[in-house]
Design a protein around this motif. Structure first.
Motif, PDB file in Angstrom:
ATOM      1  N   PRO A 264       0.809  -1.227   0.000  1.00 16.93           N
ATOM      2  CA  PRO A 264       0.000   0.000   0.000  1.00 16.93           C
ATOM      3  C   PRO A 264       0.840   1.273   0.000  1.00 16.93           C
ATOM      4  O   PRO A 264       0.529   2.214  -0.728  1.00 16.93           O
ATOM      5  CB  PRO A 264      -0.797  -0.096   1.302  1.00 16.93           C
ATOM      6  N   PHE A 265       1.919   1.283   0.787  1.00 11.99           N
ATOM      7  CA  PHE A 265       2.724   2.511   0.841  1.00 11.99           C
ATOM      8  C   PHE A 265       3.357   2.794  -0.521  1.00 11.99           C
ATOM      9  O   PHE A 265       3.402   3.939  -0.970  1.00 11.99           O
ATOM     10  CB  PHE A 265       3.792   2.397   1.928  1.00 11.99           C
ATOM     11  N   GLY A 266       3.814   1.741  -1.176  1.00  9.56           N
ATOM     12  CA  GLY A 266       4.408   1.912  -2.501  1.00  9.56           C
ATOM     13  C   GLY A 266       3.391   2.431  -3.509  1.00  9.56           C
ATOM     14  O   GLY A 266       3.710   3.254  -4.357  1.00  9.56           O
ATOM     15  N   ARG A 267       2.162   1.940  -3.387  1.00 12.47           N
ATOM     16  CA  ARG A 267       1.123   2.423  -4.297  1.00 12.47           C
ATOM     17  C   ARG A 267       0.882   3.908  -4.073  1.00 12.47           C
ATOM     18  O   ARG A 267       0.766   4.688  -5.023  1.00 12.47           O
ATOM     19  CB  ARG A 267      -0.177   1.648  -4.082  1.00 12.47           C
ATOM     20  N   VAL A 268       0.815   4.292  -2.797  1.00 15.90           N
ATOM     21  CA  VAL A 268       0.589   5.713  -2.508  1.00 15.90           C
ATOM     22  C   VAL A 268       1.755   6.544  -3.033  1.00 15.90           C
ATOM     23  O   VAL A 268       1.558   7.604  -3.629  1.00 15.90           O
ATOM     24  CB  VAL A 268       0.410   5.942  -0.992  1.00 15.90           C
ATOM     25  N   LEU A 269       2.987   6.044  -2.847  1.00 14.05           N
ATOM     26  CA  LEU A 269       4.154   6.779  -3.335  1.00 14.05           C
ATOM     27  C   LEU A 269       4.099   6.952  -4.847  1.00 14.05           C
ATOM     28  O   LEU A 269       4.304   8.053  -5.374  1.00 14.05           O
ATOM     29  CB  LEU A 269       5.441   6.043  -2.971  1.00 14.05           C
ATOM     30  N   SER A 270       3.825   5.863  -5.555  1.00 18.22           N
ATOM     31  CA  SER A 270       3.765   5.957  -7.012  1.00 18.22           C
ATOM     32  C   SER A 270       2.663   6.911  -7.430  1.00 18.22           C
ATOM     33  O   SER A 270       2.827   7.684  -8.378  1.00 18.22           O
ATOM     34  CB  SER A 270       3.501   4.585  -7.633  1.00 18.22           C
ATOM     35  N   ALA A 271       1.546   6.843  -6.717  1.00 22.89           N
ATOM     36  CA  ALA A 271       0.440   7.735  -7.038  1.00 22.89           C
ATOM     37  C   ALA A 271       0.879   9.183  -6.857  1.00 22.89           C
ATOM     38  O   ALA A 271       0.632  10.046  -7.702  1.00 22.89           O
ATOM     39  CB  ALA A 271      -0.759   7.423  -6.153  1.00 22.89           C
ATOM     40  N   MET A 272       1.586   9.442  -5.755  1.00 25.52           N
ATOM     41  CA  MET A 272       2.044  10.809  -5.488  1.00 25.52           C
ATOM     42  C   MET A 272       3.045  11.251  -6.552  1.00 25.52           C
ATOM     43  O   MET A 272       3.028  12.401  -7.001  1.00 25.52           O
ATOM     44  CB  MET A 272       2.665  10.885  -4.102  1.00 25.52           C
TER      45      MET A 272
END
Ligand SMILES: Nc1ncnc2c1ncn2[C@@H]1O[C@H](COP(=O)(O)OP(=O)(O)OP(=O)(O)O)[C@@H](O)[C@H]1O
Ligand SMILES: [Mg+2]
Lengths: 253, 641
Positions: B480-488
C-alpha cells in the motif's frame, strides 16, 4: 431517492457556489459563477471552450481556491479549506486532462484510492480490495484490470479516473468531460451508469461537450460563458434559451 | 569605523558580480521555464575561454572580452537551447534538473580536459591600477565591475519592459501557445534568452575569476550564491534579484570585517549564501498544487518483479559477486564494494524520487550521518552501528523534509542542496563530529563468529545487503505505501483530491529514504575503513543523482548499474590519465541524453532482454510493460493538448 428542488429551504443543497471569482493575472477566468448541485441527480455544467468550467472545478476542489465568493458544502463554507480536507468532506473529481496514476495498473489505481480513503475515514470494515474489484467491474474495465494505465487510450483512462473517484465513497462527484474518448456504445453505457449512481443518492456535477449526453442525463443544467453564469434550467429550457444559443454560436469557429 | 568603507566597497563589488550572474539565471528561467543548474558551469567555461584568449593567445582584453561575451557565450547558450532544452518536457522537473546537472558535470569535464588543472593567474582589467577614495584603494577592476552591473541592470530593464521582444519574452513562460498566437516565436525567443543568459554567466565568471581563483569547481559552485540572490526575486523579478545580490555581497563582506566567528560558527561564513537560500526557500509561500505537471521523474518503469523473482535476483547478484572475487585483485574488489554501497544509497533515491517523485540532492549527506553513527557507536563492526546509522539518518531526513514539505520539484531540490552544504560546512567539520581535515575509523560488520573484515567477505556482505535492501524496496513498491508513493509521483494533485495528506506522505518517504542512505553510508565508510568530511562532499551528490537516473531511477537494477558505474568509472580515468575529465564527460553526456529518453539503462535492458528470460514469463502481479506504445502516445497527446 427523490430529487429536491435546489431552492428548497429545508436542507441546504449539497454543493453551492456563490459569486465565485477566479482570475489569473489580469484575466478573469471566473467573474460570477453561481450554481447548486444536489444529491440524487446529475447536474450539468456546460459552456463554450474557455468559459471557465474547469476553473470552477478547481475552485470547488480547492486546487485553485476562489479569490472571492463562497463554496458551500452542506451549508458549510469551505472556500479556503485545503484540497485533501475537501476530499475528506466527500468531494471527488475526475480531470479533463487526465491525471491518472500512469505507473500503476488499473486495479492499483482504484485500490490505492480505496486505501487512501480507508486511512482517512478510519473505516476498517470495508474490504477495499473487494470494493476496487466491484468498481472496476462497474465501469466495465475488468478486462483491462492488469494493464498499466499509461498504456491505455483516453476513453478507458477516463473510466479509471471515475472508478478511482468513486473508491473514496464521495457524496458529490465532479466530472470534467468524461465522455470524450468514448464511442457511441460506451457512451450509452456510461449514461446508464451516471443515472444509476445518481439514483443511489450521489450528487454528480457533469461538464460535457456532448450535448446529447448532457440533455439525456441531467436534471438541471447551468450554462457558463466568459466566466459568468448566463442560464440555468431544465434541459428543455436550456435548449430554447436565446442567450445560450448566442453564446454557442458566437464562439463557434 | 575606518573599516567600513573598504568592506562596503568589497561588498558592493561582490554584490555586483552576484547580480550579473543571478540576472542571467532569471532571464533564462522567466523565458524558458527551465532552471539552469549549469549556469555557473557556463560562467566557469567562459572564464577559462577568456583566459585562453587573453593570456595564452595574447589577445588584447577588449577583443577577448568581445569574443567571449558576444560570440562564444551566446553561441554556447543558443546551442544548448537548441540541442538540449528545446525538447525537454518542462514539467518533468527531475529530468530537466538532471539534464542541466549533467551539462554542469560535462562542462567541468570538458574544461578539465582542455585546461589541465594547474595554478593560473586571471588578469584583472587594467592590471593592478586604481585610485583612492578617502584613503581606501579602489581598483579599476572593482570600479568596472560595479559599472557593468549597473549597465546590465539598465539594459535588461530596457529590453524587458520597453521592447516588444521583451514583452514576448516574459509571455513565453506563462503560456507557450498563447505566445505563439500573438505572433511571437517561442523557440527563437527561448534561444535568445539562453544566449543572453550565457553571456551574463560569462561576464560574472570573468569578473570573479581574478578575485577568487581560476579553478573549475570553485567557479562552478559560485553560482549557488547567485541562486540565493535570484530566489529573493523568486526567479522572476530582476529588481529583487539585484537587491538580494547586494544584500548578500554586503553581508558577506561585513561578516569578514566585523564578526569574529569561533568554533561551530566558523562554518557560517562559507555557508552563508546557502543559509540565505535555505531561509528564502522556507519563507516562500506554499505552491499551489497544479494539475498536468506530468510525472516528476523517470518515464516508464519495467513491471515490478514478484518476491520470488527478486529473491532469485539476490541469489544471482551474490553468485556473481562470488565469481568476480576470483578474477579481481584486492583493489578492484574494493571498487566493487564501493559501488555496491553507493548502490544502496541510490536505492534510497529509487524510493524517494523514482516512486515518490521527490528530488533530493542530500542523499550522500544522509549517508555521512550514517557513516558517523557507525564510527561512533559501531565500534569494531557491531551490528548496532548499522542499525543506528539508519535510525539516526531517518529523523534527519524527516527534519530536512519538514520545512521543505511545502516546496515542490526544483525548490525542494535546492533546499536539500542547501542543507547538504550546511551539514558539510557546519556539522561534519565540527570536532564533535568527523572534525576539520580529519576522519574517523569505521568498522566493518562483525557478527561474532562471522567477520566481514576481509575484502572478499566485505564485498559479498555488500552484495547481500544490496540485494536485501533491493527486496525491501520492491516489497514497499508492491504494498500500500508503494502504491501511494507511485500515485504521489504520478499526480500529487489527483492524490490530494482523493484525500491524501501529501505532507505526511512526503515526511514518511523522506525518513525511509534517509534511513536507507544512512545504512549505505555506514557500509560505504567500511569500504575504506575511515570516513571524513571530504568523503561526503556536496558536489558528490550530483553524480549520485545523475547516475541513479541514468541507470534507471525507478528500478533496483538501475541503482546497481548506477552505483557500480560511479565506482568503476574513475578506474578508467586512473588507467588512462590523459583523459582527465573523461568521467565527468561520460556521466554528463549520459545524463544529457536523458532529455530524449528519460527511462534509464535498466529499462532499456529490461525491454531488450526481459522477454528472453524464461522465469519472467507468466508471472503474477503487475501488467507487462510491453502493452501498446501507440496507445501511450494517445494519452500523452490528450494530456498536453
Ligand atoms: N493556469 C491558468 N493560467 C492562466 N489562465 C488560465 C489558467 N487556467 C485557465 N486559464 C484561462 O481561464 C479561462 C477558463 O479556462 P477553463 O479551462 O476553466 O475553461 P473551460 O470552460 O474548462 O474550457 P474547455 O471547454 O476548453 O475545457 C481560459 O481563458 C483559460 O485560458
Ligand atoms: Mg475545461
Amino acid at each position: 431517492m427523490p430529487s429536491r428542488k435546489p431552492s428548497e429551504p429545508a436542507a441546504p443543497p449539497l454543493l453551492e457556489c456563490r459569486e465565485v471569482k477566479v482570475s489569473f493575472g489580469g484575466i478573469h477566468a471566473l467573474s460570477d459563477a453561481t450554481l447548486v448541485a444536489d444529491r440524487g441527480m446529475v447536474t450539468g455544467l456546460i459552456g463554450p471552450n474557455g468559459a471557465g468550467k474547469t476553473t470552477l472545478f478547481n475552485a470547488i476542489t480547492g486546487l485553485h481556491p476562489p479569490d472571492t465568493g463562497l463554496v458551500r458544502l452542506d451549508g458549510e463554507d469551505i472556500s479556503q479549506v485545503r484540497p485533501h480536507r475537501r476530499a475528506r468532506m466527500g468531494i471527488a473529481r475526475t480531470f479533463q486532462r487526465l491525471e491518472v496514476f500512469g505507473s500503476l495498473t488499473v486495479r492499483e489505481n482504484v485500490l490505492v484510492a480505496g486505501e487512501i480513503w480507508r486511512r482517512w475515514s478510519k473505516n476498517n470494515e470495508v474490504d477495499v480490495a473487494a470494493q476496487a474489484e466491484e468498481l472496476i467491474e462497474r465501469v466495465g474495465l475488468r478486462h483491462l484490470a492488469r494493464e498499466r494505465v499509461d498504456s491505455l487510450p483516453t476513453g478507458p483512462a477516463r473510466l479509471v479516473e471515475m472508478a478511482r473517484a468513486l473508491a473514496t465513497n464521495p457524496r458529490i462527484m465532479l466530472m470534467d468531460e468524461p465522455g470524450s474518448g468514448l464511442n457511441e456504445a460506451e457512451t450509452d453505457e456510461f449514461a446508464g451508469l451516471l443515472i444509476d449512481l445518481a439514483e443511489e443518492g450521489l450528487a454528480i456535477l457533469l461538464v460535457e461537450h456532448d450535448v446529447e449526453l448532457v440533455m439525456r442525463v441531467c436534471k438541471r443544467i447551468f450554462v457558463l460563458d466568459f466566466g459568468r453564469m448566463i442560464a440555468e434550467g431544465t434541459p428543455k429550457e436550456i435548449q430554447r434559451n436565446k442567450a445560450v444559443q448566442a453564446a454557442y454560436l458566437g464562439t463557434a469557429a | 569605523m575606518d573599516q567600513l568603507l573598504p568592506f562596503t566597497i568589497a561588498g558592493l563589488v561582490t554584490g555586483s558580480i552576484y547580480a550579473v550572474t543571478a540576472s542571467g539565471l532569471v532571464v533564462t528561467y522567466t523565458t524558458s521555464g527551465i532552471f539552469n543548474f549549469a549556469h555557473g558551469a557556463i560562467g566557469m567555461f567562459a572564464a577559462f575561454t577568456y583566459w585562453e584568449l587573453r593570456v595564452n593567445r595574447h589577445l588584447p582584453a577588449p577583443v577577448a572580452l568581445f569574443l567571449v561575451l558576444f560570440v562564444i557565450a551566446p553561441l554556447m547558450g543558443a546551442l544548448i537551447e537548441r540541442v538540449l532544452m528545446r525538447h525537454l518536457d518542462r514539467a518533468q522537473v527531475v529530468t530537466s534538473l538532471v539534464v542541466t546537472i549533467g551539462l554542469t558535470v560535462m562542462l567541468i569535464g570538458l574544461a578539465q580536459g582542455v585546461w589541465k588543472p594547474e595554478a593560473r593567474a586571471m588578469p584583472q582589467f587594467f592590471g593592478d591600477g586604481g585610485f583612492r577614495v578617502a584613503g581606501t584603494f579602489v581598483s579599476w577592476h572593482q570600479t568596472i565591475t560595479v559599472i557593468l552591473a549597473g549597465g546590465v541592470a539598465a539594459i535588461l530593464w530596457y529590453l524587458l519592459t520597453k521592447t516588444r521582444l521583451g514583452v514576448a519574452m516574459r509571455a513565453v513562460v506563462d503560456d507557450r501557445n498563447l505566445a505563439s498566437l500573438t505572433g511571437a516565436q517561442p523557440h527563437r525567443i527561448s534561444m535568445l534568452s539562453w544566449a543572453i543568459g550565457s553571456s551574463l554567466a560569462a561576464l560574472g565568471g570573468i569578473l570573479i575569476a581574478p578575485v577568487l581563483q581560476l579553478e573549475t569547481i570553485i567557479l562552478t559552485f559560485l553560482v549557488i550564491n547567485a541562486y540565493a540572490a535570484a530566489m529573493v526575486g523568486r526567479l522572476r523579478s530582476l529588481p529583487l534579484t539585484f537587491v538580494g545580490a547586494f544584500a548578500l555581497g554586503l553581508t558577506e563582506a561585513y561578516m569578514i570585517g566585523y564578526v569574529d566567528l569561533k568554533g561551530f560558527w566558523q562554518g557560517l561564513r562559507p555557508s552563508l549564501p546557502t543559509l540565505l537560500l535555505f531561509v528564502i526557500l522556507l519563507a516562500m509561500p506554499e505552491e499551489r498544487l497544479r494539475a498536468n505537471l506530468g510525472r516528476a521523474a523517470g518515464g516508464k518503469a519495467p513491471r515490478v518483479p514478484s518476491l520470488r523473482e527478486s529473491l532469485i535476483g539476490v541469489g544471482v547478484l551474490v553468485a556473481a559477486a562470488g565469481l568476480v572475487s576470483f578474477v579481481l585483485g584486492a583493489g578492484d574488489i574494493q571498487r566493487v564494494s564501493q559501488g555496491l554501497a553507493i548502490g544502496v544509497i541510490m536505492l534510497s533515491l529509487v524510493v524517494l524520487t523514482g516512486y515518490g517523485g521527490q528530488v533530493s540532492l542530500a542523499q550522500l549527506t544522509f549517508a555521512g550521518f550514517g557513516a558517523f553513527a557507525m564510527a561512533e557507536w559501531g565500534g569494531g563492526g557491531s551490528i548496532f552501528g548499522l542499525v543506528l546509522a539508519a535510525a539516526i539518518a531517518a529523523p534527519i531526513g524527516a527534519l530536512v523534509a519538514l520545512p521543505a514539505l511545502r516546496l515542490q520539484g526544483l525548490y525542494l531540490a535546492l533546499a536539500t542542496m542547501a542543507f547538504a552544504v550546511m551539514a558539510r560546512e557546519m556539522i561534519f567539520v565540527d570536532k564533535r563530529f568527523f572534525g576539520f581535515n580529519s576522519s574517523l575509523p569505521v568498522g566493518r560488520l562483525d557478527l561474532g563468529p562471522i567477520s566481514f573484515d576481509g575484502e572478499v567477505a566485505y564485498m559479498l556482505l555488500l552484495a547481500v545487503v544490496f540485494g536485501l535492501v533491493g527486496v525491501f524496496v520492491l516489497w514497499i513498491r508492491r504494498g500500500p505505501f508503494g502504491r501511494v508513493l507511485s500515485a504521489m509521483g504520478d499526480s500529487p494533485a489527483a492524490c490530494a483530491t482523493l484525500g491524501l495528506d501529501l505532507t505526511r506522505t512526503k515526511l514518511a518517504v523522506f525518513a525511509i529514504s534517509a534511513a536507507m542512505a544512512g545504512l549505505g553510508g555506514a557500509l560505504l565508510g567500511g569500504v575504506k575503513s575511515v570516513a571524513g568530511p571530504t568523503d561526503f562532499e556536496v558536489l558528490q551528490n550530483l553524480p549520485i543523482l545523475l547516475l541513479a537516473v541514468v541507470g534507471g531511477i525507478t528500478t533496483v537494477s538501475g541503482a546497481l548499474i548506477g552505483g557500480l558505474s560511479l565506482a568503476v568509472l574513475p578506474v578508467l580515468q586512473e588507467r588512462v590519465p590523459d583523459l582527465a575529465g573523461i568521467v565527468f564527460l561520460l556521466t554528463g553526456a549520459a545524463a544529457v541524453s536523458l532529455g530524449r529518453n528519460p527511462n534509464g539503462i535498466a529499462f532499456f535492458l529490461a525491454e531488450t532482454f526481459g522477454r528472453f528470460v524464461p522465469w519472467r514469463r507468466g508471472s503474477r502481479g503487475s501488467a507487462e510493460a510491453e502493452a501498446g506504445p501507440p496507445a501511450t502516445e494517445e494519452v500523452r497527446k490528450v494530456a498536453v493538448a
